[in-house]
Design a protein around this motif. Structure first.
Motif, PDB file in Angstrom:
ATOM      1  N   TYR A 220     -88.787   0.659 -12.430  1.00 16.72           N
ATOM      2  CA  TYR A 220     -88.604   1.006 -11.018  1.00 16.72           C
ATOM      3  C   TYR A 220     -89.903   1.468 -10.363  1.00 16.72           C
ATOM      4  O   TYR A 220     -89.971   2.531  -9.755  1.00 16.72           O
ATOM      5  CB  TYR A 220     -87.508   2.068 -10.862  1.00 16.72           C
ATOM      6  N   HIS A 221     -90.912   0.650 -10.506  1.00 12.43           N
ATOM      7  CA  HIS A 221     -92.207   1.001  -9.932  1.00 12.43           C
ATOM      8  C   HIS A 221     -92.562   0.101  -8.757  1.00 12.43           C
ATOM      9  O   HIS A 221     -92.065  -1.012  -8.613  1.00 12.43           O
ATOM     10  CB  HIS A 221     -93.297   0.936 -11.007  1.00 12.43           C
ATOM     11  N   GLY A 317     -86.157  -5.479  -4.620  1.00 18.82           N
ATOM     12  CA  GLY A 317     -86.302  -4.408  -5.596  1.00 18.82           C
ATOM     13  C   GLY A 317     -84.955  -3.974  -6.118  1.00 18.82           C
ATOM     14  O   GLY A 317     -83.910  -4.518  -5.733  1.00 18.82           O
ATOM     15  N   PRO A 318     -84.942  -2.986  -6.987  1.00 22.74           N
ATOM     16  CA  PRO A 318     -83.685  -2.509  -7.573  1.00 22.74           C
ATOM     17  C   PRO A 318     -82.785  -1.787  -6.581  1.00 22.74           C
ATOM     18  O   PRO A 318     -81.672  -1.395  -6.934  1.00 22.74           O
ATOM     19  CB  PRO A 318     -84.153  -1.561  -8.685  1.00 22.74           C
ATOM     20  N   ASP A 319     -83.252  -1.606  -5.349  1.00 29.44           N
ATOM     21  CA  ASP A 319     -82.406  -0.989  -4.330  1.00 29.44           C
ATOM     22  C   ASP A 319     -81.426  -1.991  -3.728  1.00 29.44           C
ATOM     23  O   ASP A 319     -80.536  -1.604  -2.967  1.00 29.44           O
ATOM     24  CB  ASP A 319     -83.269  -0.397  -3.215  1.00 29.44           C
ATOM     25  N   THR A 320     -81.575  -3.282  -4.051  1.00 32.73           N
ATOM     26  CA  THR A 320     -80.663  -4.293  -3.523  1.00 32.73           C
ATOM     27  C   THR A 320     -79.605  -4.636  -4.566  1.00 32.73           C
ATOM     28  O   THR A 320     -79.853  -4.568  -5.770  1.00 32.73           O
ATOM     29  CB  THR A 320     -81.418  -5.569  -3.131  1.00 32.73           C
ATOM     30  N   SER A 431     -85.695  -7.733 -11.223  1.00 33.75           N
ATOM     31  CA  SER A 431     -84.694  -6.708 -10.907  1.00 33.75           C
ATOM     32  C   SER A 431     -85.149  -5.263 -11.066  1.00 33.75           C
ATOM     33  O   SER A 431     -84.440  -4.360 -10.626  1.00 33.75           O
ATOM     34  CB  SER A 431     -83.453  -6.918 -11.793  1.00 33.75           C
ATOM     35  N   LEU A 432     -86.305  -5.004 -11.669  1.00 30.25           N
ATOM     36  CA  LEU A 432     -86.671  -3.628 -11.989  1.00 30.25           C
ATOM     37  C   LEU A 432     -87.794  -3.049 -11.132  1.00 30.25           C
ATOM     38  O   LEU A 432     -87.921  -1.836 -11.037  1.00 30.25           O
ATOM     39  CB  LEU A 432     -87.064  -3.514 -13.472  1.00 30.25           C
TER      40      LEU A 432
END
Length: 489
Positions: A220-221, A317-320, A431-432
Motif C-alpha cells: 500500500y505504497h 490503487g487499493p482504495d478502489t 492491486s497493492l
C-alpha cells in the motif's frame, strides 16, 4: 518427567490449534484474491510465529480511516475540478476514432472518472540524465506552483540537487509542495526537508506511510511519479529521484526507463491527482489545497498546443473496489490484432493477464515482453524468470535487456493504443500500490513507443527454450518457490 512431556505435547497441540484458527481468521476475514489467500494460509501454517510477523509486515490491509480519507478526496476533488475545467470533457473523440477506442475510453471513464483530454503535446524521455535536465529547466521557469509526488526521493546527489532547486523556487516566492513515500525514500527526513519548509514549502509523507508502523509495511505504497508546474506542464512515468536513476549505481549500471512530459490539458488531470493525494495525506487541515485558478489555469484558445494527442490519465490503487487500471489494460490488450509489445521490470502477472497474453499469442498476435537481465528484488526476479519460461512455452517472445536495468512500464497495441506510467505487470501494481498511467489514443505516439521498443531489442537477448532447458535444478527450485509467493511479492 512423563507428566512434563505430556504437558509439553498438549501445549504444542494447543498452540498449533490456536495458530490454525488465527491463520484462517486472519486470511479470510477480509476480501482478497483466492491466490493471495492460499499463499498467506500456507505461510501462516508452515511458519507459525514467523508467518504472523511477515503478515504484519506485508499482509495487513488499509485502515478504514485511510480508505475514507482517500475516497472522500476523490469525490470532492472531481466534482470541483469538473466545474472549473469545462475544457476537459467527460467524453470526446480521440485521434483514433474507432469504436474500440470509444469502448476503452468509456471503460476508464466509467465510475473511475478518467475523462479524455485533448490538445496535448507529449515528449518521451528514456535516459535519466536527459529527463532530469529537462525537468529542472521546467521547474526553473515556474511562476506560481510546483507540485512534486514521488515514491522514491533519495537523500543523495540527485535528490539534493532536486531539493536545492525546490528551495530556490520557494525563496523566489513559488509555492512548492512535495509528497513522498518514506518506504521508498531512505534518508529523506523532516530535518533534510527543513530548509524547504522554513521558506514556506510544504512536505508530507503519503497517507499510508505516516508513522513507524505504516512506514515499514511493505504494501500500500505511493508508486506514482508526478510533477506539475503551474498547472500547464506535467511529468509522469517510471523514473524516481535518486542517483541510480541517472545511471550512477555500480550494481545496475545504465538505468533504462520511460518518462513523459505533457504540455496541455492532461496536466490539469495530473494536478487533480496530486491535489487529491495531498489533501488525503495532510495531518494539518490548514494545509488543505482549495481548487483555484493558480492550480487549474484556464487554457485559452491561443494557448492550446498544435499537437492533438488524445490522452487519459488513469490512476488506481487499493482504495478502489476493482482494479480499474489492470482491467483497462486487459481490455486494451484484447484489441490487439497484429502486435502487443510490453516492457516491465517485474513480470509477475495474475491469471487474467496471463490468459489475455496467451489468447493473443494463440490468435496470431505478435506478443513480445521485455524484462531485465538482473534482479533488484531476488524473489521477484526469480518469479519473473518462472513466468517468462511459462509464457515462452505458450508462444510469447521474451526479450532480456542486457544494457543495464530496464525499469520502463509501457504497453503498445498495434499502432493504435499505448500506455506508459508507473504500473508494472505484477500483483503489487495491479492491486497493492497507488499507480498512475497515461493512456494514448494516437498512432504517432504508439509508433514512437514501438520504435523505442525496437531500438531496445538491439540490446536484448531473446530467451529461448534452449536457454531455459539448461537452467539448473536449483535455479528452477528458486523460481518455482518464488512463483508460489507471487501473489504477495
Amino acid at each position: 518427567m512423563g507428566g512434563i512431556l505430556i504437558f509439553s505435547n498438549e501445549f504444542w497441540a494447543l498452540l498449533w490449534a490456536v495458530n490454525t484458527i488465527l491463520a484462517f481468521y486472519v486470511v479470510f476475514h477480509r476480501k482478497r484474491s483466492v491466490a493471495t489467500s492460499w499463499a498467506w494460509l500456507i505461510i501462516l501454517l508452515i511458519f507459525p510465529i514467523l508467518g504472523f510477523i511477515l503478515y504484519g509486515f506485508i499482509g495487513r490491509g488499509l485502515s478504514q480511516e485511510n480508505l475514507f480519507a482517500i475516497n472522500n478526496q476523490k469525490h470532492i476533488g472531481l466534482n470541483k475540478v469538473n466545474k472549473m475545467i469545462p475544457r476537459v470533457p467527460k467524453s470526446a473523440g480521440p485521434t483514433d476514432t474507432s469504436k474500440e477506442a470509444k469502448i476503452l475510453i468509456d471503460y476508464f471513464n466509467f465510475k473511475h472518472d478518467s475523462p479524455l483530454s485533448k490538445n496535448n503535446k507529449i515528449s518521451f524521455y528514456t535516459d535519466g540524465e536527459k529527463k532530469f535536465e529537462a525537468l529542472f529547466k521546467d521547474i526553473e521557469q515556474a511562476q506560481e506552483t510546483v507540485n512534486v509526488e514521488y515514491y522514491s526521493f533519495m537523500n543523495d546527489d540527485l535528490g539534493n540537487k532536486f531539493l536545492n532547486l525546490l528551495i530556490k523556487k520557494a525563496r523566489e516566492g513559488v509555492k512548492v509542495r512535495l509528497i513522498y513515500d518514506p518506504w521508498g525514500s531512505p534518508g529523506a527526513s523532516k530535518t533534510w526537508f527543513k530548509p524547504l519548509t522554513d521558506l514556506g514549502g510544504e512536505v508530507v509523507a503519503f497517507i499510508t506511510a505516516q508513522n513507524m508502523i505504516k512506514k515499514y509495511r511493505m504494501n500500500y505504497h505511493l508508486h506514482r511519479k508526478i510533477v506539475v508546474i503551474d498547472g500547464r506542464i506535467s511529468w509522469t512515468g517510471g523514473f524516481n529521484v535518486g542517483d541510480q536513476y541517472v545511471s550512477k549505481s555500480k550494481k545496475f549500471g545504465y538505468w533504462r526507463d520511460t518518462h513523459l512530459r505533457i504540455v496541455g490539458s492532461a496536466s490539469l488531470l495530473l494536478q487533480e491527482r496530486f491535489v487529491m493525494d495531498w489533501n488525503a495525506s495532510i495531518t494539518d487541515k490548514n494545509q488543505t489545497i482549495s481548487f483555484n485558478e493558480k492550480l487549474f489555469p484556464k487554457i485559452e484558445e491561443n494557448q492550446l498546443t498544435e499537437d492533438d494527442v488524445a490522452t487519459q490519465i488513469v490512476s488506481d490503487g487499493p482504495d478502489t473496489s476493482t482494479p480499474y487500471l489492470r482491467n483497462g489494460m486487459i481490455r486494451m490488450m484484447m484489441m490487439a490484432r497484429k502486435t502487443l509489445w510490453i516492457q516491465t521490470p517485474y513480470l509477475v502477472p495474475d491469471d487474467p493477464m496471463i490468459a489475455t497474453w496467451v489468447i493473443a499469442a494463440h490468435s496470431g498476435v505478435d506478443v513480445r515482453i521485455m524484462i531485465p537481465s538482473m534482479p533488484d528484488h531476488p524473489f521477484i526476479y526469480r518469479a519473473t524468470q518462472w513466468y517468462a519460461n511459462y509464457l515462452l512455452h505458450e508462444g510469447i517472445k521474451i526479450y532480456v535487456y542486457d544494457n543495464g536495468f530496464i525499469h520502463a512500464k509501457t504497453v503498445m497495441v498495434d499502432d493504435r493504443f499505448a500506455a506508459a506510467g508507473s504500473m508494472n505487470q505484477d500483483f503489487r501494481s495491479y492491486s497493492l500500490n497507488f499507480e498512475t498511467d497515461a493512456v494514448f489514443y494516437d498512432k504517432n505516439i504508439t509508433r514512437e513507443l514501438n520504435h523505442i521498443f525496437e531500438k531496445d531489442l538491439a540490446k536484448c537477448t531473446e530467451l529461448t527454450l534452449e536457454i531455459t532447458d539448461n537452467w539448473s535444478r536449483y535455479l528452477r527450485f528458486k523460481q518455482a518457490f518464488s512463483r508460489l509467493l507471487s501473489p504477495i511479492l
